[in-house]
Write a protein that holds these residues in place. Structure first.
Motif, PDB file in Angstrom:
ATOM      1  N   TYR A 194      60.450  -8.427  16.170  1.00 15.34           N
ATOM      2  CA  TYR A 194      61.388  -8.855  16.586  1.00 15.34           C
ATOM      3  C   TYR A 194      61.319 -10.397  16.188  1.00 15.34           C
ATOM      4  O   TYR A 194      62.673 -10.916  15.890  1.00 15.34           O
ATOM      5  N   VAL A 195      60.607 -11.202  16.484  1.00 19.77           N
ATOM      6  CA  VAL A 195      60.402 -12.545  15.980  1.00 19.77           C
ATOM      7  C   VAL A 195      60.688 -12.812  14.487  1.00 19.77           C
ATOM      8  O   VAL A 195      61.444 -13.851  14.210  1.00 19.77           O
ATOM      9  N   THR A 196      60.094 -11.959  13.631  1.00 22.24           N
ATOM     10  CA  THR A 196      60.289 -12.052  12.315  1.00 22.24           C
ATOM     11  C   THR A 196      61.797 -11.743  11.825  1.00 22.24           C
ATOM     12  O   THR A 196      62.450 -12.450  11.331  1.00 22.24           O
ATOM     13  N   VAL A 197      62.401 -10.876  12.378  1.00 22.29           N
ATOM     14  CA  VAL A 197      63.821 -10.309  12.267  1.00 22.29           C
ATOM     15  C   VAL A 197      64.678 -11.544  12.728  1.00 22.29           C
ATOM     16  O   VAL A 197      65.765 -11.728  11.961  1.00 22.29           O
ATOM     17  N   PHE A 198      64.283 -12.033  13.944  1.00 28.71           N
ATOM     18  CA  PHE A 198      65.268 -12.960  14.499  1.00 28.71           C
ATOM     19  C   PHE A 198      65.206 -14.308  13.485  1.00 28.71           C
ATOM     20  O   PHE A 198      66.077 -14.934  13.471  1.00 28.71           O
ATOM     21  N   SER A 199      64.037 -14.465  13.263  1.00 25.79           N
ATOM     22  CA  SER A 199      63.978 -15.706  12.100  1.00 25.79           C
ATOM     23  C   SER A 199      64.848 -15.286  10.848  1.00 25.79           C
ATOM     24  O   SER A 199      65.508 -16.361  10.494  1.00 25.79           O
ATOM     25  N   LEU A 200      64.717 -14.104  10.224  1.00 26.79           N
ATOM     26  CA  LEU A 200      65.494 -13.977   9.092  1.00 26.79           C
ATOM     27  C   LEU A 200      67.041 -13.879   9.533  1.00 26.79           C
ATOM     28  O   LEU A 200      67.797 -14.453   8.517  1.00 26.79           O
ATOM     29  N   MET A 201      67.377 -13.398  10.756  1.00 22.89           N
ATOM     30  CA  MET A 201      68.698 -13.308  10.940  1.00 22.89           C
ATOM     31  C   MET A 201      69.239 -14.753  11.109  1.00 22.89           C
ATOM     32  O   MET A 201      70.411 -15.158  10.811  1.00 22.89           O
ATOM     33  N   THR A 202      68.688 -15.507  11.804  1.00 27.59           N
ATOM     34  CA  THR A 202      68.791 -17.075  12.107  1.00 27.59           C
ATOM     35  C   THR A 202      69.327 -17.693  10.810  1.00 27.59           C
ATOM     36  O   THR A 202      70.187 -18.413  10.634  1.00 27.59           O
ATOM     37  N   SER A 203      68.406 -17.412   9.758  1.00 32.24           N
ATOM     38  CA  SER A 203      68.445 -18.096   8.323  1.00 32.24           C
ATOM     39  C   SER A 203      69.707 -17.603   7.905  1.00 32.24           C
ATOM     40  O   SER A 203      70.545 -18.298   7.135  1.00 32.24           O
ATOM     41  N   ILE A 204      70.313 -16.152   8.036  1.00 34.62           N
ATOM     42  CA  ILE A 204      71.227 -15.861   7.361  1.00 34.62           C
ATOM     43  C   ILE A 204      72.503 -16.317   7.932  1.00 34.62           C
ATOM     44  O   ILE A 204      73.586 -16.822   7.573  1.00 34.62           O
TER      45      ILE A 204
END
Length: 867
Positions: free
Chosen positions: A459-469
């Motif tokens: 979730y942390v990794t996905v959230f980081s990527l999602m935030t970047s997008i």
């Protein structure tokens, strides 16, 4: 310092890489907040100084004041200073070099006005009484007679009138000369003799322009003597500029019987006050969204760092629990870590943000002169902005540490030994679809199970990527919204030079035939335009017009609405080029009897009632529909308006593209383009046709110089729009510099966030990878597994990130709709860039992290109890 804090400091030192990434990310986020605030302060300061130099330093203007009203303004509590200007009149200039400027324009200013109206002395001194004057430097070049400081001017001063019926023209305003067919039809009346001594030379005053009919000379207004008439202009500078300035100005004028009141809207706007609340709501809405986006990005990075830190420190936190550490002590250890990060990052971030804007301004100032700003953008550091930036950054760090701190406080000794707080497995948790294994292979199934077995890191990794997008697309769309707002608020100008003539189109036809002698011209169009009307059925009206008609139903006559029609044609060559450029066949429109017209159906206009700039359709017509054209004129014989019919035109095509020329869009009007032959057949020697020659050039300045040397050009008006367009383009460049710099910082935060999360996650999985290799997983299969993990991370991030980004972009769009109206469109190019970039960044982060663990010895890694 207690033992828990000492252990926390040692942990930060041992994990230098993660600590450094967290500090750098925090510095960037603080720098962005400071940079936005500093840039806003600096830009507004520059705009205020430029506006003061252009329009003067005043907020409210009262016209036609008498002595009693002037005293009331002086006594008003919020009056800082009052500039008084009295219009004395005009006098003939001896031996003028410009026949369009035959006058001297005489004014009296009080002492405050000399300062507030930016009267700049070049030579001599300012007048000390009403018998002394300063003259404009432009006047020295406007007369063949040499005038110097110390000379005496004997003038006959009067008011301007026209030649017929004693029609009075523009008293109190240095307006352009009234001419007919290029011939001056003015003279002066009510002449009075007066003698002045010239004591100084000044720069051209604010109220003088290239089209003004006279050169200003200025004397001193004696406020001590009674003011005998009510023809004084009063410019008030307020002590405190409040949001109620417009209401208070109108109220004051009404209470003291002052008929005319106006406001310095430009200066007030740059001081944060606008009469149009929609524009202000748009500005605050957009800035709020951007600040929230910055905070989300920063919180994401810092939160991930602290969450990973807590996972790494789980054993030592459990150890502290086993020796008696309380929940509060464990929680405070995370807060202490946040305090250390903030104490280092915030001061550096503030310095970095201010320094970054300072360096940027060095490059930006070189462009400001080319867009018409005489003022350079100085670095303005607002203490309030810095304080707000510190508070926002502190709040960001606190929010980022709150959840990890709460988690840290709950870690028990048993949980830490078992490490059950991070990984909680069940058969259902790691269950995967058979499709994954059958279609992609066992490596894809293992990759998906690895993700499922540690959902927190996932979730942390996905959230980081999602935030970047979200960050990238939000800022990109914000930049697009600014450009669109500027585009809507400006006129459509696609030419460099326009030439008009009072003598119908004959002179322009002759000039057009000679343009091949002028170098640099790339396109020319001799346009004919006449303003007609047509009656349109209610069903064809656009929705925005129908809404306004519902409030004023009497605008419909017999169920029809009177539309304005700009009927436009051009020379044959340009017409053929235009028709071809929009994908149509010239033969379909180049007919004399068959009046086919091209309807420009997409317009941009300012809707005064809604207080916004609008983009939309002009009328709901389709190909094949017809319009009856009419001309409304005034008849002296019957003392009323007369309507003449001029036949029908058929809509042959619809387009959004305008031909070369100057066009004004308004709701309730349309632009019809017809061939020269059709125009001649419709108009048939009508007297009210406007002729204008439009030119595009690769060197507009040189082209204008060549045109001014041609015969009969003195009887024509030449306007060069190139400089203004260059100013607008350079302003967009300046905005782009800041926006792309902003996007760069956002990208740095995002990449740091992703690399930090993935590299730490990979480092914590060394034993897992060693176990897989010990069971026989080949390097090829291992790499395939990692690629699938990257793919799953990227797909999940895009699946969540894109919808949220679209929602935020729509919020920006809706915020912009307070002042600008246009259709919402998705930035497909940026979306494609984001999708490709996400997989590239995740892939590179995975490869980088794996490269660090590939060389590890399997036996040594399996022996380690905690990594």
């Amino acid at each position: 310092m207690n033992i828990v804090n000492k252990v926390t400091l040692r942990h930060l030192k041992e994990n230098k890489k993660r600590t450094l990434i967290t500090i750098v990310g925090t510095i960037i986020s603080v720098a962005m907040v400071v940079a936005v605030a500093t840039l806003g302060s600096s830009f507004l300061n520059m705009l205020q100084r430029d506006t003061i130099k252009t329009f003067g330093e005043w907020h409210v203007m009262y016209n036609e004041l008498n002595q009693e009203q002037i005293e009331s303004i002086h006594n008003e509590a919020n009056t800082k200073s009052l500039s008084l200007i009295r219009d004395i009149g005009y006098a003939y200039l001896e031996q003028p070099t410009d026949e369009n400027k035959p006058y001297l324009y005489i004014n009296e200013l009080n002492l405050s006005a000399f300062e507030q109206m930016q009267v700049q002395l070049l030579e001599g001194r300012l007048p000390q009484n009403n018998s002394e004057v300063v003259i404009s430097e432009e006047m020295l070049n406007g007369s063949e007679k040499l005038i110097e400081v110390g000379d005496t001017l004997e003038l006959e001063i009067g008011a301007r009138s026209a030649k017929y019926d004693d029609f009075f023209i523009n008293k109190g305003e240095n307006s352009s000369l009234y001419t007919i067919d290029g011939e001056n039809k003015e003279f002066l009346i009510e002449l009075e003799k007066k003698e002045y001594s010239v004591v100084g030379i000044i720069e051209e005053p604010l109220w003088d322009h290239y089209w003004s009919s006279g050169y200003s000379i200025i004397s001193l207004l004696n406020e001590q003597s009674p003011l005998s008439s009510a023809d004084y202009f009063g410019y008030v500078t307020l002590d405190k500029v409040k949001r109620t300035v417009f209401e208070e100005g109108e109220r004051f004028a009404k209470e003291h019987q002052i008929e005319n009141v106006d406001f310095n809207h430009e200066l007030l706007r740059y001081q944060g006050i606008t009469i149009n609340d929609n524009v202000q709501a748009t500005m605050y809405g957009l800035l709020s969204i951007i600040m929230v986006v910055i905070m989300i990005g920063s919180i994401s990075l810092i939160f991930n760092s602290f969450a990973i830190s807590v996972s790494e420190r789980s054993r030592y936190l459990g150890m502290l629990s086993s020796v008696g550490a309380t929940k509060r002590q464990k929680r405070n250890s995370v807060y202490f870590e946040g305090f250390i990060i903030g104490a280092i990052s915030i001061p550096i971030g503030i310095i970095a943000g201010i320094t970054g804007i300072g360096v940027t301004l060095i490059f930006v100032n070189s462009l400001l002169g080319s867009i018409g700003y005489d003022q350079e953008m100085s670095l303005v550091i607002s203490p309030v902005s810095i304080l707000i930036s510190v508070l926002i950054s502190t709040l960001t760090i606190f929010i980022s540490t709150y959840i990890p701190a709460k988690r840290a406080s709950k870690i028990t000794a048993i949980d830490a030994i078992r490490q059950s707080h991070d990984i909680k497995l069940s058969k259902k948790t790691v269950k995967t679809s058979s499709f994954i294994k059958n279609f992609f292979g066992i490596e894809a199934e293992i990759a998906l199970k690895n993700i499922k077995r540690n959902k927190k890191r996932y979730y942390v990794t996905v959230f980081s990527l999602m935030t970047s997008i979200i960050l990238f697309l939000t800022v990109s769309y914000f930049s697009y919204s600014l450009s669109k707002s500027m585009e809507l608020s400006q006129e459509t100008v696609n030419f460099d030079i326009s030439i008009s003539s009072h003598n119908s189109g004959g002179q322009l036809d002759e000039l057009l035939s000679k343009l091949d002698q002028v170098e640099g011209i790339t396109a020319e169009s001799l346009n004919q335009m006449i303003y007609l009307t047509t009656n349109v059925e209610k069903e064809y009206l656009p929705d925005s017009l129908l809404q306004s008609i519902e409030e004023v139903p009497e605008e419909l006559v017999n169920g029809k609405y009177s539309y304005g029609v700009d009927l436009v044609s051009m020379n044959q060559n340009m017409f053929e080029q235009y028709v071809t450029s929009i994908g149509l066949d010239v033969e379909d429109f180049d007919q004399t009897n068959q009046h086919q017209a091209i309807l420009v159906n997409q317009i941009q206009y300012e809707n005064a009632e809604q207080g916004k700039y609008v983009e939309g359709e002009s009328i709901k017509l389709q190909e094949g529909d017809t319009l009856q054209l009419e001309l409304t004129t005034y008849s002296e014989e019957i003392d009323d308006m007369v309507v003449d019919e001029y036949g029908e035109v058929e809509i042959g095509a619809l387009t959004n593209e305008l031909p070369l020329g100057n066009f004004y869009s308004n709701l309730g009007s349309i632009i019809l383009i017809v061939s020269p032959a059709a125009f001649e057949g419709i108009v048939d020697q009508m007297e009210y046709v406007n002729h204008t020659l439009y030119i595009q050039s690769n060197d507009p300045i040189a082209t204008q110089e060549q045109l001014e040397l041609m015969d009969n050009i003195d009887f024509m008006n030449i306007t060069n729009t190139y400089m203004q367009r260059q100013a607008d383009e350079n302003l967009l460049k300046i905005m782009s510099i800041f926006m792309y710099g902003f996007i760069t910082l956002i990208t740095l935060i995002s990449v740091a966030n992703i690399f930090n999360t993935i590299s730490t996650s990979i480092a914590l999985r060394k034993r897992e990878f060693a176990m897989l290799k010990s069971m026989g997983m080949t390097p090829k299969a291992f790499n395939k597994m990692i690629r699938f993990e990257s793919l799953f991370f990227g797909m999940k991030a895009i699946l969540y990130g894109l919808p949220i980004s679209v929602i935020i972009m729509y919020l920006i769009y809706m915020s912009n709709q307070y002042a600008f109206s246009y259709t919402f469109t998705l930035p497909w190019i940026e979306i494609m860039i984001v999708m490709v970039s996400v997989f590239m960044i995740v892939g590179l982060a995975m490869l980088y992290s794996i490269s660090k663990v590939k060389k590890e010895n399997i036996i040594d890694v399996l022996k380690q109890e905690n990594i």
